[in-house]
Motif scaffolding. Structure first.
Motif, PDB file in Angstrom:
ATOM      1  N   ARG A 169       0.822  -1.220   0.000  1.00 27.63           N
ATOM      2  CA  ARG A 169       0.000   0.000   0.000  1.00 27.63           C
ATOM      3  C   ARG A 169       0.852   1.265   0.000  1.00 27.63           C
ATOM      4  NH1 ARG A 169      -5.309  -1.261   0.937  1.00 27.63           N
ATOM      5  NH2 ARG A 169      -5.692  -3.282   1.906  1.00 27.63           N
ATOM      6  N   ALA A 170       1.907   1.282   0.806  1.00 25.43           N
ATOM      7  CA  ALA A 170       2.766   2.468   0.880  1.00 25.43           C
ATOM      8  C   ALA A 170       3.460   2.716  -0.456  1.00 25.43           C
ATOM      9  CB  ALA A 170       3.794   2.311   1.998  1.00 25.43           C
ATOM     10  N   ILE A 230       0.165   4.566  -8.018  1.00 26.73           N
ATOM     11  CA  ILE A 230      -0.291   3.492  -8.893  1.00 26.73           C
ATOM     12  C   ILE A 230      -1.200   2.563  -8.098  1.00 26.73           C
ATOM     13  CG2 ILE A 230       1.708   3.567 -10.434  1.00 26.73           C
ATOM     14  CD1 ILE A 230       2.839   1.150  -8.912  1.00 26.73           C
ATOM     15  N   SER A 231      -1.763   1.594  -8.780  1.00 25.03           N
ATOM     16  CA  SER A 231      -2.678   0.641  -8.160  1.00 25.03           C
ATOM     17  C   SER A 231      -1.961  -0.309  -7.211  1.00 25.03           C
ATOM     18  CB  SER A 231      -3.358  -0.169  -9.269  1.00 25.03           C
ATOM     19  OG  SER A 231      -3.977  -1.313  -8.756  1.00 25.03           O
ATOM     20  N   ILE A 232      -2.653  -0.670  -6.142  1.00 22.09           N
ATOM     21  CA  ILE A 232      -2.138  -1.675  -5.217  1.00 22.09           C
ATOM     22  C   ILE A 232      -1.947  -3.003  -5.948  1.00 22.09           C
ATOM     23  CG2 ILE A 232      -2.756  -3.054  -3.184  1.00 22.09           C
ATOM     24  CD1 ILE A 232      -4.100  -0.525  -2.057  1.00 22.09           C
ATOM     25  N   ILE A 233      -2.816  -3.278  -6.898  1.00 27.81           N
ATOM     26  CA  ILE A 233      -2.711  -4.515  -7.683  1.00 27.81           C
ATOM     27  C   ILE A 233      -1.367  -4.564  -8.419  1.00 27.81           C
ATOM     28  CG2 ILE A 233      -3.686  -5.783  -9.647  1.00 27.81           C
ATOM     29  CD1 ILE A 233      -6.439  -4.603  -8.763  1.00 27.81           C
ATOM     30  N   THR A 234      -0.925  -3.431  -8.940  1.00 30.84           N
ATOM     31  CA  THR A 234       0.347  -3.365  -9.664  1.00 30.84           C
ATOM     32  C   THR A 234       1.520  -3.632  -8.726  1.00 30.84           C
ATOM     33  OG1 THR A 234      -0.599  -1.774 -11.220  1.00 30.84           O
ATOM     34  CG2 THR A 234       1.811  -1.896 -11.112  1.00 30.84           C
ATOM     35  N   THR A 235       1.533  -3.003  -7.556  1.00 30.28           N
ATOM     36  CA  THR A 235       2.640  -3.225  -6.626  1.00 30.28           C
ATOM     37  C   THR A 235       2.609  -4.645  -6.076  1.00 30.28           C
ATOM     38  OG1 THR A 235       1.363  -2.233  -4.824  1.00 30.28           O
ATOM     39  CG2 THR A 235       2.917  -0.800  -5.968  1.00 30.28           C
ATOM     40  N   ASN A 236       1.418  -5.166  -5.853  1.00 30.19           N
ATOM     41  CA  ASN A 236       1.294  -6.543  -5.377  1.00 30.19           C
ATOM     42  C   ASN A 236       1.867  -7.509  -6.422  1.00 30.19           C
ATOM     43  OD1 ASN A 236       0.394  -8.446  -3.369  1.00 30.19           O
ATOM     44  ND2 ASN A 236      -1.123  -9.071  -4.900  1.00 30.19           N
ATOM     45  N   GLY A 279       1.133  -9.871   7.397  1.00 35.35           N
ATOM     46  CA  GLY A 279       1.011  -9.017   8.568  1.00 35.35           C
ATOM     47  C   GLY A 279       2.296  -8.319   8.976  1.00 35.35           C
ATOM     48  N   LYS A 280       3.417  -8.705   8.380  1.00 30.25           N
ATOM     49  CA  LYS A 280       4.707  -8.109   8.763  1.00 30.25           C
ATOM     50  C   LYS A 280       5.373  -7.368   7.608  1.00 30.25           C
ATOM     51  CE  LYS A 280       5.619 -10.881  12.663  1.00 30.25           C
ATOM     52  NZ  LYS A 280       6.055 -10.375  13.901  1.00 30.25           N
ATOM     53  N   GLY A 281       5.130  -7.773   6.372  1.00 30.31           N
ATOM     54  CA  GLY A 281       5.710  -7.082   5.233  1.00 30.31           C
ATOM     55  C   GLY A 281       6.602  -7.964   4.375  1.00 30.31           C
ATOM     56  N   ALA A 282       7.378  -7.307   3.534  1.00 31.25           N
ATOM     57  CA  ALA A 282       8.277  -7.997   2.598  1.00 31.25           C
ATOM     58  C   ALA A 282       9.720  -7.680   2.974  1.00 31.25           C
ATOM     59  CB  ALA A 282       7.989  -7.549   1.175  1.00 31.25           C
TER      60      ALA A 282
END
Length: 128
Positions: free
Chosen positions: A40-41, A48-54, A71-74
């Motif tokens: 999201r950040a 851009i879209s969250i879908i794109t970053t995902n 729940g913790k991130g990448a």
């Protein structure tokens, strides 16, 4: 970490993100264990879209660069030597293809290319 996107490059946005983060990991700019921005950040920062970053993070995980912890991130994974070698080989191939395209336009043949490569290798050796 800085990601710069171009809408006019012809490369999908998720791929631009994947390539830039992958390059930062390979170069050591992003060290093992480093946390990446949340999906999201990053989407918000890049507008851009969250879908794109995902999708970009999914690709990076599939390529073995990052792990996502719900729940913790990448986080950046330790570099696998086979992965590093494969990525570097791809970069060499891309550079050589660019050189071949330019050589073809300049009318250079195989012998000319070998002579140029030998000269570059010798100059590098002399600097070392």
């Amino acid at each position: 970490m800085r990601v710069v996107l171009s809408n006019s490059s012809g490369v999908p946005l998720y791929r631009q993100i994947t390539e830039q983060i992958g390059a930062a990991i390979l170069s050591g700019d992003l060290a093992e264990g480093s946390a990446l921005p949340s999906v999201r950040a990053l989407a918000r920062d890049l507008r851009i879209s969250i879908i794109t970053t995902n999708r970009a993070y999914t690709e990076l995980a599939a390529e073995g660069f990052i792990a996502t912890v719900p729940g913790k991130g990448a986080y950046v994974l330790p570099l696998d030597s086979a992965l590093v070698r494969e990525q570097l080989l791809r970069q060499v191939e891309e550079g050589m293809q660019t050189a071949l395209d330019a050589a073809r336009k300049a009318g250079l043949d195989r012998a000319d290319l070998i002579q140029i490569l030998d000269g570059l290798l010798q100059a590098e050796h002399d600097q070392a």
